[in-house]
Motif scaffolding. Structure first.
Motif, PDB file in Angstrom:
ATOM      1  N   ASP A 124       0.805  -1.219   0.000  1.00 23.55           N
ATOM      2  CA  ASP A 124       0.000   0.000   0.000  1.00 23.55           C
ATOM      3  C   ASP A 124       0.838   1.268   0.000  1.00 23.55           C
ATOM      4  O   ASP A 124       0.296   2.364   0.057  1.00 23.55           O
ATOM      5  CB  ASP A 124      -0.936   0.006   1.211  1.00 23.55           C
ATOM      6  CG  ASP A 124      -2.040  -1.030   1.066  1.00 23.55           C
ATOM      7  OD1 ASP A 124      -2.392  -1.338  -0.080  1.00 23.55           O
ATOM      8  OD2 ASP A 124      -2.516  -1.510   2.104  1.00 23.55           O
ATOM      9  N   ARG A 125       2.159   1.156  -0.011  1.00 20.28           N
ATOM     10  CA  ARG A 125       3.012   2.343  -0.072  1.00 20.28           C
ATOM     11  C   ARG A 125       4.054   2.171  -1.167  1.00 20.28           C
ATOM     12  O   ARG A 125       4.429   1.062  -1.525  1.00 20.28           O
ATOM     13  CB  ARG A 125       3.687   2.583   1.276  1.00 20.28           C
ATOM     14  CG  ARG A 125       4.631   1.469   1.708  1.00 20.28           C
ATOM     15  CD  ARG A 125       5.194   1.758   3.095  1.00 20.28           C
ATOM     16  NE  ARG A 125       6.092   0.689   3.534  1.00 20.28           N
ATOM     17  CZ  ARG A 125       7.398   0.685   3.320  1.00 20.28           C
ATOM     18  NH1 ARG A 125       7.948   1.683   2.632  1.00 20.28           N
ATOM     19  NH2 ARG A 125       8.146  -0.298   3.755  1.00 20.28           N
ATOM     20  N   ASP A 126       4.525   3.299  -1.674  1.00 14.86           N
ATOM     21  CA  ASP A 126       5.565   3.271  -2.693  1.00 14.86           C
ATOM     22  C   ASP A 126       6.907   2.988  -2.038  1.00 14.86           C
ATOM     23  O   ASP A 126       7.230   3.539  -0.971  1.00 14.86           O
ATOM     24  CB  ASP A 126       5.623   4.612  -3.423  1.00 14.86           C
ATOM     25  CG  ASP A 126       4.430   4.825  -4.326  1.00 14.86           C
ATOM     26  OD1 ASP A 126       3.729   3.830  -4.609  1.00 14.86           O
ATOM     27  OD2 ASP A 126       4.187   5.965  -4.735  1.00 14.86           O
ATOM     28  N   VAL A 127       7.686   2.145  -2.670  1.00  8.93           N
ATOM     29  CA  VAL A 127       9.033   1.845  -2.186  1.00  8.93           C
ATOM     30  C   VAL A 127      10.005   1.918  -3.357  1.00  8.93           C
ATOM     31  O   VAL A 127       9.606   1.876  -4.535  1.00  8.93           O
ATOM     32  CB  VAL A 127       9.109   0.452  -1.518  1.00  8.93           C
ATOM     33  CG1 VAL A 127       8.206   0.378  -0.311  1.00  8.93           C
ATOM     34  CG2 VAL A 127       8.755  -0.634  -2.517  1.00  8.93           C
ATOM     35  N   LEU A 128      11.281   2.006  -3.041  1.00  9.02           N
ATOM     36  CA  LEU A 128      12.294   2.031  -4.086  1.00  9.02           C
ATOM     37  C   LEU A 128      12.366   0.685  -4.798  1.00  9.02           C
ATOM     38  O   LEU A 128      12.306  -0.372  -4.157  1.00  9.02           O
ATOM     39  CB  LEU A 128      13.661   2.372  -3.489  1.00  9.02           C
ATOM     40  CG  LEU A 128      13.913   3.830  -3.088  1.00  9.02           C
ATOM     41  CD1 LEU A 128      15.251   3.952  -2.388  1.00  9.02           C
ATOM     42  CD2 LEU A 128      13.867   4.736  -4.313  1.00  9.02           C
ATOM     43  N   HIS A 129      12.510   0.747  -6.108  1.00  8.57           N
ATOM     44  CA  HIS A 129      12.719  -0.449  -6.917  1.00  8.57           C
ATOM     45  C   HIS A 129      13.902  -0.211  -7.847  1.00  8.57           C
ATOM     46  O   HIS A 129      14.199   0.933  -8.215  1.00  8.57           O
ATOM     47  CB  HIS A 129      11.490  -0.765  -7.778  1.00  8.57           C
ATOM     48  CG  HIS A 129      10.355  -1.411  -7.046  1.00  8.57           C
ATOM     49  ND1 HIS A 129       9.588  -0.738  -6.119  1.00  8.57           N
ATOM     50  CD2 HIS A 129       9.848  -2.678  -7.114  1.00  8.57           C
ATOM     51  CE1 HIS A 129       8.651  -1.556  -5.659  1.00  8.57           C
ATOM     52  NE2 HIS A 129       8.790  -2.731  -6.243  1.00  8.57           N
ATOM     53  N   LEU A 130      14.544  -1.272  -8.241  1.00  6.55           N
ATOM     54  CA  LEU A 130      15.510  -1.244  -9.331  1.00  6.55           C
ATOM     55  C   LEU A 130      14.902  -2.000 -10.504  1.00  6.55           C
ATOM     56  O   LEU A 130      14.449  -3.142 -10.344  1.00  6.55           O
ATOM     57  CB  LEU A 130      16.834  -1.899  -8.917  1.00  6.55           C
ATOM     58  CG  LEU A 130      17.684  -1.127  -7.900  1.00  6.55           C
ATOM     59  CD1 LEU A 130      18.948  -1.928  -7.575  1.00  6.55           C
ATOM     60  CD2 LEU A 130      18.051   0.250  -8.421  1.00  6.55           C
ATOM     61  N   ARG A 144      16.269   6.760   4.721  1.00  6.07           N
ATOM     62  CA  ARG A 144      14.976   7.263   5.164  1.00  6.07           C
ATOM     63  C   ARG A 144      14.442   8.401   4.307  1.00  6.07           C
ATOM     64  O   ARG A 144      13.244   8.661   4.283  1.00  6.07           O
ATOM     65  CB  ARG A 144      15.079   7.720   6.623  1.00  6.07           C
ATOM     66  CG  ARG A 144      15.242   6.579   7.613  1.00  6.07           C
ATOM     67  CD  ARG A 144      15.167   7.072   9.037  1.00  6.07           C
ATOM     68  NE  ARG A 144      15.204   5.965   9.993  1.00  6.07           N
ATOM     69  CZ  ARG A 144      15.108   6.122  11.306  1.00  6.07           C
ATOM     70  NH1 ARG A 144      14.953   7.348  11.814  1.00  6.07           N
ATOM     71  NH2 ARG A 144      15.153   5.071  12.103  1.00  6.07           N
ATOM     72  N   ASP A 145      15.336   9.108   3.622  1.00 10.16           N
ATOM     73  CA  ASP A 145      14.889  10.239   2.804  1.00 10.16           C
ATOM     74  C   ASP A 145      14.424   9.808   1.415  1.00 10.16           C
ATOM     75  O   ASP A 145      14.209  10.643   0.543  1.00 10.16           O
ATOM     76  CB  ASP A 145      15.997  11.291   2.697  1.00 10.16           C
ATOM     77  CG  ASP A 145      17.248  10.745   2.006  1.00 10.16           C
ATOM     78  OD1 ASP A 145      17.272   9.544   1.680  1.00 10.16           O
ATOM     79  OD2 ASP A 145      18.196  11.527   1.800  1.00 10.16           O
ATOM     80  N   GLY A 185      28.012   5.755  -3.769  1.00 14.53           N
ATOM     81  CA  GLY A 185      27.262   6.982  -4.012  1.00 14.53           C
ATOM     82  C   GLY A 185      25.806   6.809  -3.632  1.00 14.53           C
ATOM     83  O   GLY A 185      25.378   5.724  -3.187  1.00 14.53           O
ATOM     84  N   VAL A 186      25.050   7.884  -3.806  1.00 19.21           N
ATOM     85  CA  VAL A 186      23.624   7.882  -3.458  1.00 19.21           C
ATOM     86  C   VAL A 186      22.824   8.232  -4.704  1.00 19.21           C
ATOM     87  O   VAL A 186      23.177   9.168  -5.434  1.00 19.21           O
ATOM     88  CB  VAL A 186      23.321   8.890  -2.330  1.00 19.21           C
ATOM     89  CG1 VAL A 186      21.824   8.972  -2.066  1.00 19.21           C
ATOM     90  CG2 VAL A 186      24.065   8.496  -1.048  1.00 19.21           C
ATOM     91  N   VAL A 187      21.768   7.482  -4.962  1.00 20.57           N
ATOM     92  CA  VAL A 187      20.909   7.726  -6.116  1.00 20.57           C
ATOM     93  C   VAL A 187      19.478   7.886  -5.637  1.00 20.57           C
ATOM     94  O   VAL A 187      19.114   7.461  -4.533  1.00 20.57           O
ATOM     95  CB  VAL A 187      20.997   6.570  -7.147  1.00 20.57           C
ATOM     96  CG1 VAL A 187      22.366   6.544  -7.800  1.00 20.57           C
ATOM     97  CG2 VAL A 187      20.689   5.227  -6.494  1.00 20.57           C
ATOM     98  N   ARG A 188      18.674   8.493  -6.484  1.00 20.11           N
ATOM     99  CA  ARG A 188      17.269   8.720  -6.174  1.00 20.11           C
ATOM    100  C   ARG A 188      16.433   8.298  -7.374  1.00 20.11           C
ATOM    101  O   ARG A 188      16.989   8.038  -8.454  1.00 20.11           O
ATOM    102  CB  ARG A 188      17.040  10.185  -5.828  1.00 20.11           C
ATOM    103  CG  ARG A 188      17.335  11.168  -6.923  1.00 20.11           C
ATOM    104  CD  ARG A 188      17.199  12.607  -6.440  1.00 20.11           C
ATOM    105  NE  ARG A 188      18.190  12.947  -5.422  1.00 20.11           N
ATOM    106  CZ  ARG A 188      17.904  13.127  -4.133  1.00 20.11           C
ATOM    107  NH1 ARG A 188      16.641  12.991  -3.704  1.00 20.11           N
ATOM    108  NH2 ARG A 188      18.841  13.446  -3.278  1.00 20.11           N
TER     109      ARG A 188
END
Length: 541
Positions: free
Chosen positions: A24-30, A100-101, A124-127
């Motif tokens: 029911d919530r959006d989460v990160l996917h690859l 968390r962000d 590194g950090v990706v969004r």
């Protein structure tokens, strides 16, 4: 150790049920945008909800860290999830940690280079919208979505076709936009109402119309397609309604007209927005009179049992209001606008080249501007694919440029080819191309699609500020004058300058301007003249 980690160890191939509580919530996917070892898995996704390792195969028994598992995400239960299995992927390739962000921390665990934001890095950090590239092996697109696509209540049963390939009606794509289009088409087909299909030129509006017909109860009836822009004004009644024998001249054959031919089926009128309002009126009676119409030269009325599917690349509001009201259902076919600014660009080679360092790009166009753009990209990008409709570079490009392209090893030229689709959620992941000679369809992985042909108004930034023409291009100078009157709201005692818009001091030149030549040379000349006019304006302020 948490319960979820225990479950992961006992059953590395996690069942779908373990994710149901989080859908029911959006989460990160690859999402797999390209794979040298497993091209059939392009489009598969993996949810990244906890720290995990991306690598080949399952972990050894003494490794307790969860592995990234990919599956084919569709509006049905996805079934078995599986890790990557390509020989060029290391057992422990990447360490992934969701933050968390809403971003994702990525760390390389192998010797093969990791590329983030166009640079080779160790971590590194990706969004969402970024790509994660394992050099020469794998390209992953970071997206944010739910773990399961919403079910499609209208599409029952859900269309069955090989993952990533065209469905039975020619629609390609596994993205949310592609599945939403399938749902909209299914709804339109089941409604039985007249349908208006919206979308820019080249996105496949006729394909959508044919799918609506094929999914409807009228599927066994005729499907007739016509371009409404070609109807002669003086003959539109004859084209639509037909004519009696010996009308208008003795010996003239009877003509059933489009309505007579399409009885029991679907009439598709493309470019309906190009039909003048006074001609749109001719269709009003037949659309709300139960299909009632009259052939020319006949004293009695006929009825046609048909459904009208019309298409336009203009806004729906451009149609005559009472004509638009006859279309109870609208279907919008998504096009490149969905990805403009997220990997799809018009020109802009010099400003965007640095952002595609060591990545793959596609350049569309066969003129000098496209060739120059491709040459510039070749200095930064890993691979540049030129997509050209014609059979030769020399047809629209200088010989000097043709020879330079031929001697540049990372430029690949695809002749007799056109772009037929794009893939990606928040950002471009691949470009679908079709060879017009063989019909072969292929997806080229790319982080950028650069278009150097044609023109479309890109004026949303000033849409509510300056006056535009019906196609969305900016009106300037004499085109703003109506019967010798200055534009509404004009406060100066002079007429607008040649390239001045309806707002004093705002000028437009090049492709965005109504009436421009839509060529590089024209834009350069207009730009030069506009600079002089701006100076003239400043002298009056």
């Amino acid at each position: 150790m948490s319960k979820s980690n225990s479950d992961t160890q006992s059953n590395p191939l996690l069942s779908w049920g373990q994710y149901r509580q989080k859908i029911d919530r959006d989460v990160l996917h690859l999402a797999i945008a390209w794979s040298c070892d497993e091209p059939r898995r392009i489009g598969e996704v993996a949810a990244i909800m906890e720290p995990c390792i991306l690598g080949r195969g399952l972990p050894p028994s003494d490794d307790s860290v969860p592995r990234t598992l990919f599956h084919q995400q569709r509006p049905v239960e996805p079934g078995r999830m599986a890790p990557l299995d390509g020989p060029h992927v290391s057992r422990r390739q990447l360490e992934l940690t969701p933050l968390r962000d809403g971003t994702l921390k990525v760390r390389s665990l192998s010797r093969r280079p990791l590329i983030l934001h166009g640079e080779i890095v160790e971590r590194g950090v990706v969004r969402p919208g970024d790509t994660v590239t394992v050099q020469d092996v794998l390209v992953l697109l970071v997206v944010q979505r739910r773990c399961r696509r919403p079910t499609l209540p209208i599409c029952s049963p859900v269309p069955v076709f090989p993952f990533g390939e065209a469905d039975a009606y020619g629609i390609v794509g596994e993205s949310s936009a592609a599945w939403a289009l399938r749902e909209a088409i299914a709804f339109a087909a089941s409604s039985g109402k007249h349908v208006l299909v919206l979308g820019e030129s080249g996105v496949g509006k006729e394909l959508a119309a044919r799918a609506i017909h094929a999914l409807s109860p009228r599927r066994d009836g005729p499907f007739i397609a016509r371009n409404a822009a070609t109807f002669p004004e003086s003959l539109i009644d004859s084209e639509l309604f037909g004519s009696a024998k010996s009308y208008p001249n003795v010996g003239s054959p009877e003509r059933p007209g489009l309505l007579g031919e399409v009885d029991g089926g679907t009439l598709f009128l493309d470019e309906i927005g190009e039909l003048p309002e006074r001609l749109q009126v001719h269709l009003l009676r037949v659309l709300d009179g139960g299909g009632e119409y009259q052939r020319l030269g006949e004293p009695f009325m006929r009825r046609a049992n048909f459904r009208l599917v019309a298409a336009t690349n203009r806004p729906a509001e451009a149609l005559k209001p009472d004509f638009l009201a006859r279309f109870k259902v609208q279907v919008e076919v998504p096009g490149l606008d969905r990805l403009v600014g997220a990997g799809v660009f018009y020109g802009a080679a010099m400003t965007e080249a640095a952002a595609v360092r060591n990545q793959d790009v596609v350049v569309v166009g066969g003129a000098n501007s496209a060739g120059q753009g491709a040459m510039f990209f070749s200095r930064y990008a890993r691979k540049v694919t030129m997509v050209i409709r014609g059979g030769s570079l020399a047809a629209g490009m200088s010989q000097y440029l043709v020879e330079r392209i031929g001697h540049t090893p990372n430029i690949h030229v695809r002749l007799n080819t056109k772009v037929t689709g794009v893939q990606g959620e928040a950002r471009l992941g691949g470009v679908e191309v079709t060879n017009t000679a063989t019909g072969t369809v292929e997806t080229i992985p790319a982080c950028g699609l650069f278009i150097f042909i044609g023109t479309a108004p890109r004026t949303d930034v000033v849409r509510d500020l300056v006056q535009l023409d019906a196609q969305g291009f900016i009106l300037t100078g004499p085109d703003l004058m109506t019967d010798g009157k200055r534009p509404r709201g004009w406060t100066l005692a002079r007429d607008p300058f040649l390239f001045e818009t309806s707002v004093p001091g705002i000028f437009a030149a090049g492709d965005a301007r109504s009436g421009s030549g839509k060529r590089v040379a024209s834009a350069v000349g207009e730009g030069s003249a506009t600079v002089r006019l701006v100076h003239s304006y400043l002298q009056t302020v």
